[in-house]
Design a protein around this motif. Structure first.
Motif, PDB file in Angstrom:
ATOM      1  N   GLY A 197      -8.841   8.173  -3.725  1.00  0.00           N
ATOM      2  CA  GLY A 197      -8.270   7.402  -4.826  1.00  0.00           C
ATOM      3  C   GLY A 197      -7.677   8.262  -5.927  1.00  0.00           C
ATOM      4  O   GLY A 197      -7.311   7.755  -6.987  1.00  0.00           O
ATOM      5  N   GLN A 198      -7.564   9.575  -5.683  1.00  0.00           N
ATOM      6  CA  GLN A 198      -6.968  10.460  -6.683  1.00  0.00           C
ATOM      7  C   GLN A 198      -5.446  10.442  -6.612  1.00  0.00           C
ATOM      8  O   GLN A 198      -4.760  10.788  -7.566  1.00  0.00           O
ATOM      9  CB  GLN A 198      -7.467  11.896  -6.469  1.00  0.00           C
ATOM     10  N   VAL A 199      -4.909  10.054  -5.438  1.00  0.00           N
ATOM     11  CA  VAL A 199      -3.469   9.940  -5.211  1.00  0.00           C
ATOM     12  C   VAL A 199      -3.213   8.562  -4.613  1.00  0.00           C
ATOM     13  O   VAL A 199      -3.927   8.139  -3.700  1.00  0.00           O
ATOM     14  CB  VAL A 199      -2.985  11.059  -4.250  1.00  0.00           C
ATOM     15  N   LEU A 200      -2.217   7.857  -5.114  1.00  0.00           N
ATOM     16  CA  LEU A 200      -1.978   6.477  -4.671  1.00  0.00           C
ATOM     17  C   LEU A 200      -0.872   6.368  -3.627  1.00  0.00           C
ATOM     18  O   LEU A 200      -0.781   5.355  -2.929  1.00  0.00           O
ATOM     19  CB  LEU A 200      -1.642   5.591  -5.873  1.00  0.00           C
ATOM     20  N   VAL A 201      -0.018   7.397  -3.510  1.00  0.00           N
ATOM     21  CA  VAL A 201       1.050   7.411  -2.506  1.00  0.00           C
ATOM     22  C   VAL A 201       1.145   8.817  -1.922  1.00  0.00           C
ATOM     23  O   VAL A 201       1.094   9.800  -2.665  1.00  0.00           O
ATOM     24  CB  VAL A 201       2.428   7.025  -3.117  1.00  0.00           C
ATOM     25  N   TYR A 202       1.267   8.904  -0.608  1.00  0.00           N
ATOM     26  CA  TYR A 202       1.503  10.221   0.020  1.00  0.00           C
ATOM     27  C   TYR A 202       2.254  10.046   1.329  1.00  0.00           C
ATOM     28  O   TYR A 202       2.313   8.957   1.895  1.00  0.00           O
ATOM     29  CB  TYR A 202       0.183  10.982   0.234  1.00  0.00           C
ATOM     30  N   LYS A 213      -6.648  11.989 -17.170  1.00  0.00           N
ATOM     31  CA  LYS A 213      -8.002  11.857 -17.712  1.00  0.00           C
ATOM     32  C   LYS A 213      -8.923  11.161 -16.723  1.00  0.00           C
ATOM     33  O   LYS A 213     -10.090  11.530 -16.559  1.00  0.00           O
ATOM     34  CB  LYS A 213      -7.943  11.079 -19.035  1.00  0.00           C
ATOM     35  N   ALA A 214      -8.379  10.146 -16.033  1.00  0.00           N
ATOM     36  CA  ALA A 214      -9.171   9.400 -15.052  1.00  0.00           C
ATOM     37  C   ALA A 214      -9.106  10.037 -13.671  1.00  0.00           C
ATOM     38  O   ALA A 214      -9.651   9.501 -12.704  1.00  0.00           O
ATOM     39  CB  ALA A 214      -8.677   7.957 -14.981  1.00  0.00           C
ATOM     40  N   LYS A 215      -8.423  11.197 -13.589  1.00  0.00           N
ATOM     41  CA  LYS A 215      -8.245  11.909 -12.325  1.00  0.00           C
ATOM     42  C   LYS A 215      -7.524  11.059 -11.278  1.00  0.00           C
ATOM     43  O   LYS A 215      -7.897  11.020 -10.102  1.00  0.00           O
ATOM     44  CB  LYS A 215      -9.593  12.401 -11.776  1.00  0.00           C
ATOM     45  N   VAL A 216      -6.471  10.364 -11.723  1.00  0.00           N
ATOM     46  CA  VAL A 216      -5.634   9.563 -10.827  1.00  0.00           C
ATOM     47  C   VAL A 216      -4.175   9.951 -11.047  1.00  0.00           C
ATOM     48  O   VAL A 216      -3.685   9.917 -12.172  1.00  0.00           O
ATOM     49  CB  VAL A 216      -5.802   8.046 -11.075  1.00  0.00           C
ATOM     50  N   TRP A 217      -3.517  10.333  -9.964  1.00  0.00           N
ATOM     51  CA  TRP A 217      -2.093  10.673 -10.015  1.00  0.00           C
ATOM     52  C   TRP A 217      -1.327   9.760  -9.050  1.00  0.00           C
ATOM     53  O   TRP A 217      -1.887   9.297  -8.051  1.00  0.00           O
ATOM     54  CB  TRP A 217      -1.873  12.132  -9.630  1.00  0.00           C
ATOM     55  N   ALA A 218      -0.088   9.508  -9.367  1.00  0.00           N
ATOM     56  CA  ALA A 218       0.687   8.543  -8.578  1.00  0.00           C
ATOM     57  C   ALA A 218       0.906   9.000  -7.142  1.00  0.00           C
ATOM     58  O   ALA A 218       0.805   8.201  -6.211  1.00  0.00           O
ATOM     59  CB  ALA A 218       2.038   8.287  -9.250  1.00  0.00           C
ATOM     60  N   CYS A 219       1.189  10.281  -6.961  1.00  0.00           N
ATOM     61  CA  CYS A 219       1.631  10.685  -5.623  1.00  0.00           C
ATOM     62  C   CYS A 219       1.387  12.159  -5.351  1.00  0.00           C
ATOM     63  O   CYS A 219       0.988  12.917  -6.235  1.00  0.00           O
ATOM     64  CB  CYS A 219       3.121  10.374  -5.460  1.00  0.00           C
ATOM     65  N   GLY A 220       1.668  12.531  -4.101  1.00  0.00           N
ATOM     66  CA  GLY A 220       1.699  13.925  -3.698  1.00  0.00           C
ATOM     67  C   GLY A 220       3.143  14.394  -3.704  1.00  0.00           C
ATOM     68  O   GLY A 220       4.010  13.775  -4.321  1.00  0.00           O
ATOM     69  N   ASP A 221       3.400  15.484  -3.008  1.00  0.00           N
ATOM     70  CA  ASP A 221       4.768  15.999  -2.864  1.00  0.00           C
ATOM     71  C   ASP A 221       5.538  15.022  -1.974  1.00  0.00           C
ATOM     72  O   ASP A 221       5.221  14.854  -0.800  1.00  0.00           O
ATOM     73  CB  ASP A 221       4.712  17.384  -2.219  1.00  0.00           C
ATOM     74  N   MET A 222       6.573  14.384  -2.524  1.00  0.00           N
ATOM     75  CA  MET A 222       7.284  13.316  -1.812  1.00  0.00           C
ATOM     76  C   MET A 222       8.565  13.795  -1.121  1.00  0.00           C
ATOM     77  O   MET A 222       9.435  12.985  -0.810  1.00  0.00           O
ATOM     78  CB  MET A 222       7.609  12.179  -2.787  1.00  0.00           C
ATOM     79  N   ARG A 223       8.693  15.108  -0.850  1.00  0.00           N
ATOM     80  CA  ARG A 223       9.944  15.606  -0.263  1.00  0.00           C
ATOM     81  C   ARG A 223      10.307  14.912   1.047  1.00  0.00           C
ATOM     82  O   ARG A 223      11.459  14.570   1.289  1.00  0.00           O
ATOM     83  CB  ARG A 223       9.849  17.116  -0.006  1.00  0.00           C
ATOM     84  N   TRP A 224       9.322  14.719   1.918  1.00  0.00           N
ATOM     85  CA  TRP A 224       9.639  14.135   3.234  1.00  0.00           C
ATOM     86  C   TRP A 224      10.147  12.705   3.092  1.00  0.00           C
ATOM     87  O   TRP A 224      11.120  12.313   3.722  1.00  0.00           O
ATOM     88  CB  TRP A 224       8.405  14.164   4.141  1.00  0.00           C
ATOM     89  N   TYR A 230       0.745   3.871   0.812  1.00  0.00           N
ATOM     90  CA  TYR A 230       0.208   3.570  -0.516  1.00  0.00           C
ATOM     91  C   TYR A 230      -1.114   2.830  -0.404  1.00  0.00           C
ATOM     92  O   TYR A 230      -1.406   2.195   0.612  1.00  0.00           O
ATOM     93  CB  TYR A 230       1.222   2.786  -1.358  1.00  0.00           C
ATOM     94  N   ARG A 231      -1.916   2.937  -1.475  1.00  0.00           N
ATOM     95  CA  ARG A 231      -3.233   2.291  -1.520  1.00  0.00           C
ATOM     96  C   ARG A 231      -3.064   0.831  -1.932  1.00  0.00           C
ATOM     97  O   ARG A 231      -3.043   0.505  -3.108  1.00  0.00           O
ATOM     98  CB  ARG A 231      -4.143   3.034  -2.499  1.00  0.00           C
ATOM     99  N   ILE A 258      -4.772   0.700   3.478  1.00  0.00           N
ATOM    100  CA  ILE A 258      -3.597   1.575   3.525  1.00  0.00           C
ATOM    101  C   ILE A 258      -2.419   0.762   4.045  1.00  0.00           C
ATOM    102  O   ILE A 258      -2.556  -0.013   4.994  1.00  0.00           O
ATOM    103  CB  ILE A 258      -3.875   2.807   4.423  1.00  0.00           C
ATOM    104  N   GLU A 259      -1.273   0.916   3.394  1.00  0.00           N
ATOM    105  CA  GLU A 259      -0.055   0.226   3.836  1.00  0.00           C
ATOM    106  C   GLU A 259       1.108   1.214   3.818  1.00  0.00           C
ATOM    107  O   GLU A 259       1.107   2.190   3.063  1.00  0.00           O
ATOM    108  CB  GLU A 259       0.289  -0.943   2.900  1.00  0.00           C
ATOM    109  N   GLY A 260       2.102   0.930   4.650  1.00  0.00           N
ATOM    110  CA  GLY A 260       3.323   1.723   4.650  1.00  0.00           C
ATOM    111  C   GLY A 260       4.347   1.095   3.716  1.00  0.00           C
ATOM    112  O   GLY A 260       4.648  -0.096   3.818  1.00  0.00           O
ATOM    113  N   MET A 261       4.847   1.872   2.794  1.00  0.00           N
ATOM    114  CA  MET A 261       5.887   1.394   1.876  1.00  0.00           C
ATOM    115  C   MET A 261       7.220   1.352   2.622  1.00  0.00           C
ATOM    116  O   MET A 261       7.581   2.311   3.291  1.00  0.00           O
ATOM    117  CB  MET A 261       5.968   2.363   0.690  1.00  0.00           C
ATOM    118  N   ASP A 262       7.931   0.254   2.539  1.00  0.00           N
ATOM    119  CA  ASP A 262       9.251   0.187   3.161  1.00  0.00           C
ATOM    120  C   ASP A 262      10.201   1.128   2.431  1.00  0.00           C
ATOM    121  O   ASP A 262      10.170   1.224   1.196  1.00  0.00           O
ATOM    122  CB  ASP A 262       9.807  -1.233   3.106  1.00  0.00           C
TER     123      ASP A 262
END
Length: 528
Positions: free
Chosen positions: A309-314, A231-242, A201-202, A337-341
């Protein structure tokens, strides 16, 4: 126990099954640990070892005191991502001269490597040495490995490995994973059991906007809706399957997908209710519009959308933590960049499954001459040099003055170094898992500490540490599920389609494959 061959037809023989226990122990190289560099963060909970102190480049140890290669020609095929160095470049030339090798690299696009590997193994012309990633061991390739690559036992088993000290320092679990069809055929790149896919995550954007890192599946969805602004071209995440597999406690496909549960039943990952729950949660993210449109279309690079900055978690592998930091250091100094626990879906502790102790191997073709084998092993021994040695420095940075300079005690690659010291040499073999970034030591610390925290919730599967070659008749049994998952989470397939696929899998061979695995585990013992 001896290799299991009772379940195969006429095409099986020694090509399928697994070797573990006492039978495997006889095939393994003698383990002689390296004592060259003491880590600042010793391995814990299955983590890699971490090095965060500056290395005195003037006092680097020597792990290969004499040239082991004879200079005989050696053709090596390997996957490659990006633009490979040009043949005859200074990096290749200098390494060949030092190691005593004369390698012709046959680099292939890593994204389509399976197709090339399959074609080459089906042909009569195989390069002297081939890098085989575990994720390509599907279908006919896994059986071809046993048929086309030689038994390295006469060169490496027992004390024979001591001719190659860096190979002797590779942990025994990794060598055990290198047994294919009853023989030691692979030279491994060891992996830390706690080297899970990381949900990145950012942190800079989280801090700026006052976001709290989610600690349950519901919290993540709520945060994702708040953080997304098309509208601001910011989305929370990508495909989170993994990452979702870790959140819901689903066996990763890389663990072979089989495990004996607490009730004593042997089940596959796709049979667990958590499998469907995991996919349904990701489907909710897509349905809520919090996933970037390019991820929905399955195009482009999620990592680039993250740095933009278009995706905040991947999802990413461990290398991205340092890679993205370096990439953004000059152009975007605020980037963090940080790793989410990992969290359990309900907010409790997660259930994570240990990664296999090796996942990439280099192999030598059957029929190779003794000189070819010894030159290949000389190259692998050099590539497996541990941290704190001249050889590790050479593989990772090249030649001082040509490829890098030293600033404040830290090696820094120049433009030529960036172009050339980006090669498949590192895929020939590797030392015991370690993490070190002299330019960003805090990133190394964060990576190792993240692994240690996640590793506290790690379990080993029944097939941990085993390299199992399934019978060819089951080669395509599970091949549809990757695409089915991709389609389902995007809303292109229904839940009933997935349930029907599971039912078909069982009746088309899944139940018989379960019996095969049960017999294998009964004879060989469980990996956990």
């Amino acid at each position: 126990m001896p290799l299991l061959t009772a379940c195969g037809g006429s095409d099986s023989g020694k090509r399928e099954g697994a070797t573990s226990g006492k039978a495997a122990d006889k095939l393994l190289p003698t383990y002689v640990a390296s004592t060259i560099a003491k880590p600042d963060l010793p391995s814990k909970n299955g983590s890699s070892a971490g090095y965060t102190s500056k290395v005195d480049l003037a006092t680097l140890a020597t792990s290969v005191p004499k040239k082991l290669g004879t200079g005989a020609p050696l053709k090596v095929m390997s996957p490659f991502w990006g633009t490979p160095p040009k043949p005859g470049c200074a990096y290749y030339t200098a390494l060949d001269a030092t190691v005593g090798t004369k390698i012709t690299w046959q680099n292939q696009d890593g994204n389509t490597y399976g197709e090339k590997l399959g074609a080459v193994l089906a042909s009569s012309s195989i390069p002297d040495m081939v890098v085989v990633p575990g994720w390509e061991l599907v279908g006919k390739i896994s059986n071809a490995v046993t048929a086309k690559f030689m038994d390295l036992g006469p060169y490496l088993a027992g004390d024979k490995v001591k001719k190659y000290p860096n190979l002797a320092a590779i942990p025994s679990d990794s060598w055990r994973m290198s047994i294919f069809g009853g023989a030691l055929r692979g030279i491994p790149m060891p992996a830390a059991p706690a080297s899970f896919i990381t949900p990145y995550y950012r942190k800079d954007i989280f801090d700026k906007r006052g976001y709290t890192v989610p600690k349950s599946a519901d919290e993540f969805l709520s945060w994702a809706k708040e953080a997304t602004s098309a509208k601001a071209k910011v989305w929370a995440c990508g495909d989170m399957r993994w990452s979702s597999a870790g959140i819901f406690g689903v066996l990763p496909s890389g663990t072979l997908g089989w495990n004996i549960e607490d009730d004593g039943k042997l089940t596959n990952r796709i049979e667990h209710p958590e499998y469907l729950e995991s996919l349904e949660w990701v489907r909710k993210l897509f349905a809520a519009g919090v996933v970037h449109p390019d991820d929905k279309a399955n195009t482009g690079d999620p990592g680039q959308r993250f740095t933009a900055g278009q995706v905040l978690v991947y999802n990413g592998n461990g290398a991205d933590w340092w890679g993205k930091t370096v990439e953004q250091a000059q152009s975007n100094p605020d980037f963090q960049i940080e790793g989410m626990d990992y969290f359990g879906a309900d907010g409790g502790n997660p259930t994570l499954y240990a990664a296999q102790p090796a996942g990439i191997w280099s192999m030598i073709r059957k029929g190779a001459s003794k000189e070819t084998v010894e030159n290949a092993l000389a190259a692998a021994n050099f590539a497996a040099a541990p941290y704190g040695t001249k050889e590790r420095m050479f593989v990772e940075y090249g030649v001082e003055g040509t490829h890098y300079t030293v600033k404040d005690g830290v090696p820094v690659k120049n433009e030529r170094g960036i172009q050339e010291v980006n090669s498949a040499w590192a895929l020939l073999a590797a030392p015991a898992p370690f993490t070190a970034h002299p330019d960003f030591p805090e990133i190394a610390r964060k990576q190792v500490e993240w692994q240690q925290r996640q590793g506290a919730f790690m379990k080993k599967t029944s097939t941990y540490g085993m390299n199992i070659v399934e019978p060819t008749r089951y080669a395509t049994l599970s091949s549809q599920f990757e695409q089915l998952e991709i389609d389902f989470v995007r809303g292109h397939k229904k839940l009933s389609d997935v349930q029907q696929a599971i039912s078909t899998w069982k009746s088309s061979g899944g139940d018989k494959l379960r019996d095969w695995y049960k017999q294998l585990l009964d004879k060989n013992g469980s990996g956990n």
